[in-house]
Design a protein around this motif. Structure first.
Motif, mmCIF file in Angstrom:
data_model
loop_
_atom_site.group_PDB
_atom_site.id
_atom_site.type_symbol
_atom_site.label_atom_id
_atom_site.label_comp_id
_atom_site.label_asym_id
_atom_site.label_seq_id
_atom_site.Cartn_x
_atom_site.Cartn_y
_atom_site.Cartn_z
ATOM 1 N N ASN A 1 65.470 -25.955 22.012
ATOM 2 C CA ASN A 1 65.760 -26.908 20.955
ATOM 3 C C ASN A 1 64.592 -26.916 19.966
ATOM 4 O OD1 ASN A 1 68.294 -28.000 22.033
ATOM 5 N ND2 ASN A 1 66.995 -28.797 23.683
ATOM 6 N N LEU A 2 64.816 -27.509 18.809
ATOM 7 C CA LEU A 2 63.792 -27.434 17.775
ATOM 8 C C LEU A 2 62.574 -28.312 18.034
ATOM 9 C CD1 LEU A 2 65.753 -27.114 14.404
ATOM 10 C CD2 LEU A 2 64.847 -25.336 15.915
ATOM 11 N N ASP A 3 62.628 -29.160 19.039
ATOM 12 C CA ASP A 3 61.428 -29.926 19.402
ATOM 13 C C ASP A 3 60.591 -29.193 20.449
ATOM 14 O OD1 ASP A 3 63.601 -30.349 21.197
ATOM 15 O OD2 ASP A 3 62.542 -32.041 22.074
ATOM 16 N N ASP A 4 61.004 -27.996 20.854
ATOM 17 C CA ASP A 4 60.282 -27.248 21.874
ATOM 18 C C ASP A 4 58.865 -26.933 21.392
ATOM 19 O OD1 ASP A 4 59.369 -24.808 23.443
ATOM 20 O OD2 ASP A 4 61.304 -25.160 24.395
ATOM 21 N N ARG A 5 57.894 -27.179 22.247
ATOM 22 C CA ARG A 5 56.488 -26.998 21.866
ATOM 23 C C ARG A 5 56.162 -25.568 21.466
ATOM 24 N NH1 ARG A 5 52.579 -31.396 21.633
ATOM 25 N NH2 ARG A 5 53.728 -33.182 22.466
ATOM 26 N N ARG A 6 56.939 -24.617 21.954
ATOM 27 C CA ARG A 6 56.677 -23.227 21.591
ATOM 28 C C ARG A 6 56.933 -22.965 20.109
ATOM 29 N NH1 ARG A 6 60.340 -20.649 26.227
ATOM 30 N NH2 ARG A 6 61.401 -22.654 25.842
ATOM 31 N N LEU A 7 57.684 -23.845 19.457
ATOM 32 C CA LEU A 7 57.971 -23.685 18.036
ATOM 33 C C LEU A 7 56.994 -24.439 17.146
ATOM 34 C CD1 LEU A 7 61.864 -24.020 18.125
ATOM 35 C CD2 LEU A 7 60.485 -21.941 18.203
ATOM 36 N N TRP A 8 56.133 -25.267 17.717
ATOM 37 C CA TRP A 8 55.259 -26.102 16.907
ATOM 38 C C TRP A 8 54.276 -25.316 16.037
ATOM 39 C CZ3 TRP A 8 53.883 -31.664 18.718
ATOM 40 C CH2 TRP A 8 55.041 -32.323 19.114
ATOM 41 N N PRO A 9 53.835 -24.104 16.431
ATOM 42 C CA PRO A 9 52.987 -23.347 15.495
ATOM 43 C C PRO A 9 53.666 -23.092 14.147
ATOM 44 C CG PRO A 9 52.784 -22.431 17.695
ATOM 45 C CD PRO A 9 53.889 -23.444 17.769
ATOM 46 N N ILE A 10 54.983 -22.979 14.144
ATOM 47 C CA ILE A 10 55.699 -22.809 12.878
ATOM 48 C C ILE A 10 55.540 -24.056 12.023
ATOM 49 C CG2 ILE A 10 57.958 -22.433 11.825
ATOM 50 C CD1 ILE A 10 58.796 -21.041 14.445
ATOM 51 N N PHE A 11 55.694 -25.218 12.637
ATOM 52 C CA PHE A 11 55.591 -26.468 11.892
ATOM 53 C C PHE A 11 54.160 -26.697 11.400
ATOM 54 C CE2 PHE A 11 58.959 -27.557 15.221
ATOM 55 C CZ PHE A 11 59.977 -27.009 14.449
ATOM 56 N N GLU A 12 53.207 -26.345 12.234
ATOM 57 C CA GLU A 12 51.803 -26.473 11.812
ATOM 58 C C GLU A 12 51.521 -25.590 10.607
ATOM 59 O OE1 GLU A 12 47.804 -25.521 11.083
ATOM 60 O OE2 GLU A 12 49.190 -24.051 11.967
ATOM 61 N N ALA A 13 52.030 -24.354 10.637
ATOM 62 C CA ALA A 13 51.800 -23.430 9.531
ATOM 63 C C ALA A 13 52.467 -23.922 8.254
ATOM 64 C CB ALA A 13 52.306 -22.041 9.897
ATOM 65 N N ALA A 14 53.686 -24.435 8.363
ATOM 66 C CA ALA A 14 54.383 -24.932 7.178
ATOM 67 C C ALA A 14 53.633 -26.100 6.557
ATOM 68 C CB ALA A 14 55.805 -25.341 7.546
ATOM 69 N N GLN A 15 53.156 -27.027 7.392
ATOM 70 C CA GLN A 15 52.388 -28.146 6.852
ATOM 71 C C GLN A 15 51.101 -27.657 6.193
ATOM 72 O OE1 GLN A 15 51.655 -32.312 8.611
ATOM 73 N NE2 GLN A 15 49.906 -31.134 9.367
ATOM 74 N N ARG A 16 50.397 -26.771 6.865
ATOM 75 C CA ARG A 16 49.122 -26.275 6.329
ATOM 76 C C ARG A 16 49.318 -25.517 5.014
ATOM 77 N NH1 ARG A 16 47.449 -21.422 7.702
ATOM 78 N NH2 ARG A 16 48.588 -21.511 9.694
#
Length: 346
Positions: free
Chosen positions: A157-172
Motif C-alpha cells: 500500500n502507499l503508506d508502506d515504509r519502503r516507499l517513503w524515500p520517494i516522498f522524502e525526495a519529492a518534498q526535498r
C-alpha cells in the motif's frame, strides 16, 4: 479564452509496448486486429481492459503532431505521464531499466518543447531508494516537474515504509506526486468481478482504490513525516472531498473512539486533504462533482485535466468554459493553480 494547462495527459513508447507484448504475465498487452488488451495487475492476471488501436497511436505520439493538437485545441501546455500499466508493476530490475528508458524518451520530447510539455517521472517503486534516485535525476537533469505513481505497488500500500524515500525526495525537490488509479489488488477485487472492466475500473474501482490509498497515507503518518509533500488526484478527487467529514469523525467526536484506537495525527484528516492535495477534473466532467470539490477544498486547489487521449478535448474544453465559476476562479482552474503547483514560470 483564458490560458489552459492540461494537468493530466498520457503517453506510451514503442520499446515499452514491445516489452509488454513479450510478457506472459502481467503487466502485459495483447494485440487483436484493431484492439489492444491490457492486463495490468499481477495479482489479478485474468482481468483486462480493451481499447482501440487508434488510441494507442495517440499515446505513442510525442512528436510535433502532439503540439499541433494542442494548438488546434487551444491548450497552452500538457502535463504528461506514462499511462497504465506503470513501470512499478515490473520485477525490480526490469522496473528500473524501463523507468529510465521511458523517462529519457519523454525527456527528449520535453527538451524539444519545454514550454508545451511538462514531464512527470515514472518510477520503479518496488525499490524506494532507486525510485528516489530516478526522481531526482528526472527533476535535476531532465527538467521534470514531478512524478506519477499508481495507487498500489505489488502487495504494498502507499503508506508502506519502503516507499517513503520517494516522498522524502519529492518534498526535498519541491515537486508533487500524481497518484493515478489502477485496478484494485486481487485481494480486493471480489465484489467488482462479473461486470468486466465496467465496475472494477473506471466505474468505481479506480476511485475506491485511490481514496483508500490516500487515506492510508494520511492515517499512516506520511504527511506528518513530510508536511510539505503535495499530491495531485484526478477525477475531482476520487470521492475524497465527499468523505472529508466522515474521515474526521474519530477526531472531532470523541465518543466514536473511546478506546483511543485511532491513529494519532498532527492534524485532522480533512486538513491533509486541503493542505497536501490538489484536484484535477480529468475524466469527470460533471459539474456537481467539480462544485463539491471546490466547496470542500477551495478554488485554489482545483486544476483542469482532460485525461488525453482517453478523453476528448472538445468535451473537456466545453466543461471548462461552461462551469458556473467566477472569472477569477475560472482562471485559477484553467492554469493559475497549475503554475503554482508545478512551479511554472519560476
Amino acid at each position: 479564452m483564458v490560458e489552459i494547462i492540461d494537468c493530466e495527459t498520457h503517453y506510451f513508447t514503442e520499446p515499452y509496448l514491445e516489452v509488454l507484448r513479450g510478457r506472459t504475465t502481467p503487466p502485459r498487452q495483447e494485440v487483436h486486429d484493431g484492439i489492444r488488451r491490457c492486463f495490468p495487475e499481477p495479482s489479478a492476471p485474468e482481468v483486462a481492459f480493451s481499447y482501440p488501436a487508434v488510441l494507442e497511436e495517440r499515446l505513442l505520439d510525442l512528436s510535433d503532431a502532439r503540439i499541433e493538437t494542442l494548438d488546434e485545441e487551444g491548450i497552452s501546455a500538457q502535463v504528461v505521464s506514462l499511462t497504465v500499466p506503470g513501470t512499478e508493476f515490473f520485477e525490480p530490475k526490469l522496473g528500473v531499466t524501463q523507468a529510465r528508458d521511458c523517462n529519457d524518451m519523454l525527456g527528449a520530447a520535453v527538451s524539444r518543447h519545454p514550454e508545451r510539455l511538462i514531464g512527470l517521472a515514472t518510477l520503479p517503486a518496488f525499490d524506494g531508494e532507486a525510485s528516489a534516485a530516478e526522481l531526482e535525476r528526472c527533476v535535476t537533469e531532465l527538467g521534470f516537474r514531478g512524478a506519477n505513481i499508481h495507487s498500489h505497488v505489488g502487495d504494498m500500500n502507499l503508506d508502506d515504509r519502503r516507499l517513503w524515500p520517494i516522498f522524502e525526495a519529492a518534498q526535498r525537490l519541491g515537486v508533487p506526486i500524481n497518484i493515478h488509479p489502477t485496478l484494485p489488488h486481487g485481494s480486493m477485487l471480489g465484489p467488482y468481478l462479473g461486470y468486466g472492466w465496467t465496475l472494477a475500473g473506471r466505474g468505481l474501482g479506480f476511485g475506491h482504490e485511490v481514496a483508500v490509498q490516500v487515506s492510508r497515507m494520511i492515517f499512516g503518518g506520511v504527511f506528518d513525516a513530510y508536511p510539505d509533500l503535495q499530491l495531485m488526484l484526478g477525477h475531482c478527487g476520487e470521492g475524497l472531498p465527499f468523505w472529508m467529514y466522515r474521515l474526521d469523525f474519530p477526531y472531532i467526536k470523541p465518543y466514536i473512539d473511546v478506546l483511543g484506537e485511532h491513529p494519532k495525527l498532527d492534524r485532522k484528516p480533512s486538513e491533509y486533504l486541503t493542505d497536501n492535495c490538489w484536484y484535477n477534473c480529468s475524466g469527470n466532467f460533471f459539474t456537481p462533482a467539480l462544485l463539491a470539490c471546490i466547496h470542500a477544498v477551495g478554488a485554489d486547489r482545483v486544476l483542469f485535466g482532460s485525461d488525453y487521449p482517453y478523453e476528448s478535448y472538445p468535451e473537456a474544453r466545453q466543461f471548462l468554459e461552461t462551469a458556473p465559476l467566477s472569472a477569477p476562479d475560472r482562471r485559477k482552474f484553467a492554469s493559475e493553480n497549475a503554475k503554482r503547483l508545478f512551479g511554472l514560470g519560476s
